[in-house]
Design a protein around this motif. Structure first.
Motif, PDB file in Angstrom:
ATOM      1  N   ASP A   1       0.844  -1.149  -0.128  1.00 32.12           N
ATOM      2  CA  ASP A   1      -0.001  -0.058   0.101  1.00 32.12           C
ATOM      3  C   ASP A   1       0.818   1.078  -0.045  1.00 32.12           C
ATOM      4  OD1 ASP A   1      -1.969   1.893   0.307  1.00 32.12           O
ATOM      5  OD2 ASP A   1      -2.359   1.681   2.282  1.00 32.12           O
ATOM      6  N   GLY A   2       1.214   1.709  -1.131  1.00 31.48           N
ATOM      7  CA  GLY A   2       2.325   2.691  -1.292  1.00 31.48           C
ATOM      8  C   GLY A   2       3.514   2.322  -1.028  1.00 31.48           C
ATOM      9  N   SER A   3       4.320   2.634  -0.148  1.00 32.80           N
ATOM     10  CA  SER A   3       5.364   1.855   0.421  1.00 32.80           C
ATOM     11  C   SER A   3       5.563   1.284   1.583  1.00 32.80           C
ATOM     12  CB  SER A   3       6.554   3.205   0.663  1.00 32.80           C
ATOM     13  OG  SER A   3       6.169   3.930   1.847  1.00 32.80           O
ATOM     14  N   ASP A   4       4.279   0.574   2.074  1.00 26.87           N
ATOM     15  CA  ASP A   4       4.124   0.113   3.185  1.00 26.87           C
ATOM     16  C   ASP A   4       3.881  -1.575   2.599  1.00 26.87           C
ATOM     17  OD1 ASP A   4       4.497   2.014   4.839  1.00 26.87           O
ATOM     18  OD2 ASP A   4       2.266   2.720   4.689  1.00 26.87           O
ATOM     19  N   PRO A   5       4.736  -2.533   3.020  1.00 28.82           N
ATOM     20  CA  PRO A   5       4.396  -3.859   2.620  1.00 28.82           C
ATOM     21  C   PRO A   5       3.057  -4.206   3.390  1.00 28.82           C
ATOM     22  CG  PRO A   5       6.269  -3.921   4.006  1.00 28.82           C
ATOM     23  CD  PRO A   5       6.044  -2.302   3.622  1.00 28.82           C
ATOM     24  N   ILE A   6       2.551  -5.394   2.783  1.00 27.22           N
ATOM     25  CA  ILE A   6       1.368  -6.172   3.486  1.00 27.22           C
ATOM     26  C   ILE A   6       1.532  -7.433   3.529  1.00 27.22           C
ATOM     27  CG2 ILE A   6      -1.150  -6.376   3.322  1.00 27.22           C
ATOM     28  CD1 ILE A   6      -1.372  -3.952   1.632  1.00 27.22           C
ATOM     29  N   ALA A   7       1.751  -7.883   4.723  1.00 22.93           N
ATOM     30  CA  ALA A   7       2.103  -9.260   5.212  1.00 22.93           C
ATOM     31  C   ALA A   7       0.805 -10.216   5.285  1.00 22.93           C
ATOM     32  CB  ALA A   7       3.046  -9.560   6.137  1.00 22.93           C
ATOM     33  N   GLY A   8       0.842 -11.465   5.010  1.00 21.93           N
ATOM     34  CA  GLY A   8      -0.227 -12.395   5.376  1.00 21.93           C
ATOM     35  C   GLY A   8      -1.448 -12.693   4.522  1.00 21.93           C
ATOM     36  N   VAL A   9      -1.196 -12.035   3.232  1.00 20.56           N
ATOM     37  CA  VAL A   9      -2.431 -11.946   2.535  1.00 20.56           C
ATOM     38  C   VAL A   9      -2.116 -13.560   1.426  1.00 20.56           C
ATOM     39  CG1 VAL A   9      -3.234 -10.759   0.522  1.00 20.56           C
ATOM     40  CG2 VAL A   9      -2.458  -9.582   2.273  1.00 20.56           C
ATOM     41  N   ARG A  10      -3.021 -14.055   1.347  1.00 23.02           N
ATOM     42  CA  ARG A  10      -3.139 -15.221   0.272  1.00 23.02           C
ATOM     43  C   ARG A  10      -3.527 -15.035  -0.867  1.00 23.02           C
ATOM     44  NH1 ARG A  10      -5.820 -18.025   3.773  1.00 23.02           N
ATOM     45  NH2 ARG A  10      -7.921 -18.010   2.766  1.00 23.02           N
ATOM     46  N   ILE A  11      -2.556 -15.727  -1.820  1.00 24.05           N
ATOM     47  CA  ILE A  11      -2.596 -15.531  -3.316  1.00 24.05           C
ATOM     48  C   ILE A  11      -2.587 -16.896  -3.849  1.00 24.05           C
ATOM     49  CG2 ILE A  11      -1.722 -14.605  -5.517  1.00 24.05           C
ATOM     50  CD1 ILE A  11      -0.820 -12.167  -3.644  1.00 24.05           C
ATOM     51  N   SER A  12      -3.467 -17.254  -5.000  1.00 27.88           N
ATOM     52  CA  SER A  12      -3.562 -18.518  -5.210  1.00 27.88           C
ATOM     53  C   SER A  12      -3.283 -18.426  -6.941  1.00 27.88           C
ATOM     54  CB  SER A  12      -4.918 -19.429  -5.069  1.00 27.88           C
ATOM     55  OG  SER A  12      -5.920 -18.590  -5.441  1.00 27.88           O
TER      56      SER A  12
ATOM     57  N   THR B   1     -10.571 -11.539   1.324  1.00 29.89           N
ATOM     58  CA  THR B   1     -10.627 -11.824   2.827  1.00 29.89           C
ATOM     59  C   THR B   1      -9.585 -11.490   3.704  1.00 29.89           C
ATOM     60  OG1 THR B   1     -10.760 -14.011   2.847  1.00 29.89           O
ATOM     61  CG2 THR B   1     -12.748 -13.396   2.031  1.00 29.89           C
ATOM     62  N   THR B   2      -8.377 -11.986   3.032  1.00 28.32           N
ATOM     63  CA  THR B   2      -7.168 -12.015   3.898  1.00 28.32           C
ATOM     64  C   THR B   2      -6.436 -10.486   3.906  1.00 28.32           C
ATOM     65  OG1 THR B   2      -5.687 -12.544   1.935  1.00 28.32           O
ATOM     66  CG2 THR B   2      -6.670 -14.430   3.388  1.00 28.32           C
ATOM     67  N   LEU B   3      -7.137  -9.472   3.015  1.00 32.92           N
ATOM     68  CA  LEU B   3      -6.624  -8.085   3.271  1.00 32.92           C
ATOM     69  C   LEU B   3      -6.831  -7.664   4.604  1.00 32.92           C
ATOM     70  CD1 LEU B   3      -7.433  -6.970  -0.397  1.00 32.92           C
ATOM     71  CD2 LEU B   3      -5.133  -7.182   0.464  1.00 32.92           C
ATOM     72  N   PRO B   4      -6.189  -6.830   5.238  1.00 28.51           N
ATOM     73  CA  PRO B   4      -6.400  -5.916   6.388  1.00 28.51           C
ATOM     74  C   PRO B   4      -7.696  -5.134   6.007  1.00 28.51           C
ATOM     75  CG  PRO B   4      -4.099  -5.709   5.770  1.00 28.51           C
ATOM     76  CD  PRO B   4      -4.688  -6.399   4.806  1.00 28.51           C
ATOM     77  N   ALA B   5      -8.379  -4.689   6.990  1.00 27.51           N
ATOM     78  CA  ALA B   5      -9.778  -3.936   6.841  1.00 27.51           C
ATOM     79  C   ALA B   5      -9.673  -2.565   6.383  1.00 27.51           C
ATOM     80  CB  ALA B   5     -10.607  -3.807   8.135  1.00 27.51           C
TER      81      ALA B   5
ATOM     82  N   THR C   1       1.549 -17.051   0.624  1.00 24.38           N
ATOM     83  CA  THR C   1       1.160 -15.998   1.442  1.00 24.38           C
ATOM     84  C   THR C   1       2.298 -14.880   1.490  1.00 24.38           C
ATOM     85  OG1 THR C   1      -0.169 -17.426   2.990  1.00 24.38           O
ATOM     86  CG2 THR C   1       0.530 -15.315   3.825  1.00 24.38           C
ATOM     87  N   THR C   2       2.071 -13.643   1.659  1.00 25.28           N
ATOM     88  CA  THR C   2       2.910 -12.694   1.376  1.00 25.28           C
ATOM     89  C   THR C   2       3.776 -12.585   2.597  1.00 25.28           C
ATOM     90  OG1 THR C   2       1.375 -10.965   2.082  1.00 25.28           O
ATOM     91  CG2 THR C   2       1.583 -11.271  -0.197  1.00 25.28           C
ATOM     92  N   ASP C   3       4.997 -12.397   2.347  1.00 21.16           N
ATOM     93  CA  ASP C   3       5.892 -12.302   3.634  1.00 21.16           C
ATOM     94  C   ASP C   3       6.040 -10.970   4.290  1.00 21.16           C
ATOM     95  OD1 ASP C   3       7.661 -10.929   2.027  1.00 21.16           O
ATOM     96  OD2 ASP C   3       9.042 -12.404   1.717  1.00 21.16           O
TER      97      ASP C   3
ATOM     98  N   VAL D   1      -3.407  -1.926  -4.080  1.00 17.94           N
ATOM     99  CA  VAL D   1      -4.255  -2.068  -2.715  1.00 17.94           C
ATOM    100  C   VAL D   1      -4.121  -0.702  -2.198  1.00 17.94           C
ATOM    101  CG1 VAL D   1      -4.355  -3.004  -0.325  1.00 17.94           C
ATOM    102  CG2 VAL D   1      -3.604  -4.559  -2.359  1.00 17.94           C
ATOM    103  N   GLY D   2      -5.459  -0.229  -1.452  1.00 23.34           N
ATOM    104  CA  GLY D   2      -5.609   0.941  -0.738  1.00 23.34           C
ATOM    105  C   GLY D   2      -6.230   2.002  -1.580  1.00 23.34           C
TER     106      GLY D   2
END
Length: 443
Positions: free
Chosen positions: A62-73, A109-113, A85-87, A141-142
């Motif tokens: 999200d911009g320069s902020d990495p997003i961890a824990g998101v599932r991609i298939s 559904t695994t993205l932050p709210a 899953t993103t690290d 994202v964002g």
């Protein structure tokens, strides 16, 4: 006269055969290790050892902020399905079984709210492999889509670092080619096969059981040995016979074809991987770079500095420059011209073999025609810098490497090498002596 011609032809065929035998002995060590992985006890053909991996990868930010824990298939029509899953750095990698068309989906559904998928962003995404072994997919994202993804400055910095690494890799091989041209006047089209030989020899030795560091060192030494053999058995006799440069260039083309298909016979037509070919991505001063690319940059730079000091500060360097300027005058002053040229062939071949190893990690992969693929860019670097000038080859190769990688910001990755041909044509049209070459008549 006819008898002398027949004898010379027999000698030439014998020398080429001897060189082919040397290559076969060097590469043959890989055969037992490859054979035991090629066929199962039941006689079924298995996937070769260290087969090239095909991957779909990306970075979620999200911009320069990495997003961890998101599932991609990723899934395919043949039933294949895998996920990642993103690290902590937002990176994800999915290894796929082969080239084809895949559907890549981000699990929203695994993205932050507070970080939803950007409005209008396509999900799932269809990915189709071309000639590349790695396909990138970026999901935005964002809410602020203008700020999503890396900035142009960061992308430019990453491409510039990759281009510098690739340019220094080219410079290793181009310096060897330039040394040979400077001392003998020969345009050696077999230089690309020396690049291939270094990578294939390293793969064969590692497959035989050598530790990686030992396999790389021995492969470079074998490259030097093959250079010595070429000069002893082929180029020195042709020089002493007074052969013109054009016939010798044609001989080098024939030698390149012979070496390429000897390597194909022993190695095969598949693309294999050297140990540790897949390396992690590092963040260095805010620039993302793979560990192998960083190591290649450091090794190339260190070796080039050593070669530069060798040429500037040693008696061999002075003798090399003397032979390049005027071989007859150098011989009259007591310099053993043949010995200097022999050492130049050995050093140039060792540099080509080392460049081939680094090129195998950069591509990544080892293939029988990898030297042929990079030869155009080597010639482009040498032509841009100036034929016969070592430091010109260095400057020209770095510029070609930077241009090739930075051009991918605007061009498709499969078109990036076209620029090397354009550079060579433009230089020959408007400044045929190159950036650092001397203006003189050639031919």
């Amino acid at each position: 006269m006819l008898r002398q011609t027949n004898a010379a032809s027999i000698r030439l065929v014998g020398v080429v055969g001897f060189i082919a035998l040397f290559i076969g002995l060097a590469l043959g060590s890989a055969a037992p290790a490859l054979a035991q992985h090629a066929i199962s006890p039941a006689g079924q053909i298995q996937v070769p050892m260290q087969k090239q991996e095909l991957t779909i990868r990306g970075t979620l930010r999200d911009g320069s902020d990495p997003i961890a824990g998101v599932r991609i298939s990723a899934s395919a029509p043949n039933g294949f399905s895998a996920e990642a899953t993103t690290d902590e750095n937002g990176r994800w990698v999915i290894v796929v079984p082969g080239k084809g068309t895949y559907e890549v989906m981000l699990d929203v559904t695994t993205l932050p709210a507070d970080k939803p998928l950007s409005e209008g962003e396509e999900n799932p995404r269809i990915v189709e492999f071309g000639t590349s072994s790695n396909m990138g997919v970026i999901f935005k994202v964002g809410e602020n889509t203008a700020a999503v993804g890396p900035s142009f400055g960061s992308v430019l910095a990453e491409r510039a670092v990759a281009g510098l690494s690739f340019g220094l890799l080219l410079a290793l091989t181009a310096v060897g080619l330039s040394l040979v041209f400077g001392t003998t006047g020969l345009t050696n089209f077999a230089h690309g096969e020396m690049v291939t030989f270094g990578a294939v020899a390293a793969f064969g030795l590692s497959a035989w059981g050598f530790p990686l560091w030992a396999a790389l060192v021995v492969a470079v030494l074998l490259g030097g040995g093959l250079g010595w053999l070429q000069d002893w058995g082929l180029w020195k006799p042709l020089r002493h016979r007074g052969s013109a440069l054009v016939p010798m260039m044609i001989v080098s083309i024939g030698l390149a074809l012979a070496m390429r298909y000897v390597i194909l016979f022993f190695f095969g037509g598949t693309t294999e991987q050297l140990p540790s070919a897949q390396s992690p991505i590092l963040d260095v001063l805010g620039v993302s770079i793979s560990r192998n690319t960083l190591v290649s940059l450091v090794v190339s730079l260190a070796v080039i500095v050593v070669v530069a000091l060798l040429l500037l500060k040693t008696r061999f360097g002075k003798a090399t420059r003397a032979v390049a300027d005027n071989p007859a005058l150098a011989a009259a002053s007591g310099i053993d011209v043949d010995n200097v040229i022999r050492i130049v062939w050995v050093v140039g071949s060792m540099l080509a073999a080392l460049g081939g190893i680094l090129w195998a990690y950069y591509r990544p992969g080892v293939a029988f025609n990898m030297g042929q693929q990079i030869l155009l860019m080597i010639f482009a670097g040498v032509t841009l810098g100036g034929l016969g000038t070592v430091f010109g080859a260095l400057v020209g190769s770095v510029l070609v490497g930077l241009m090739v990688e930075i051009s991918t910001i605007w061009l498709e990755a499969d078109l990036k090498y076209v620029g090397a041909l354009a550079v060579m044509i433009l230089v020959l049209l408007f400044k045929p002596q190159g950036l650092l070459g001397r203006r003189e008549r050639v031919g």
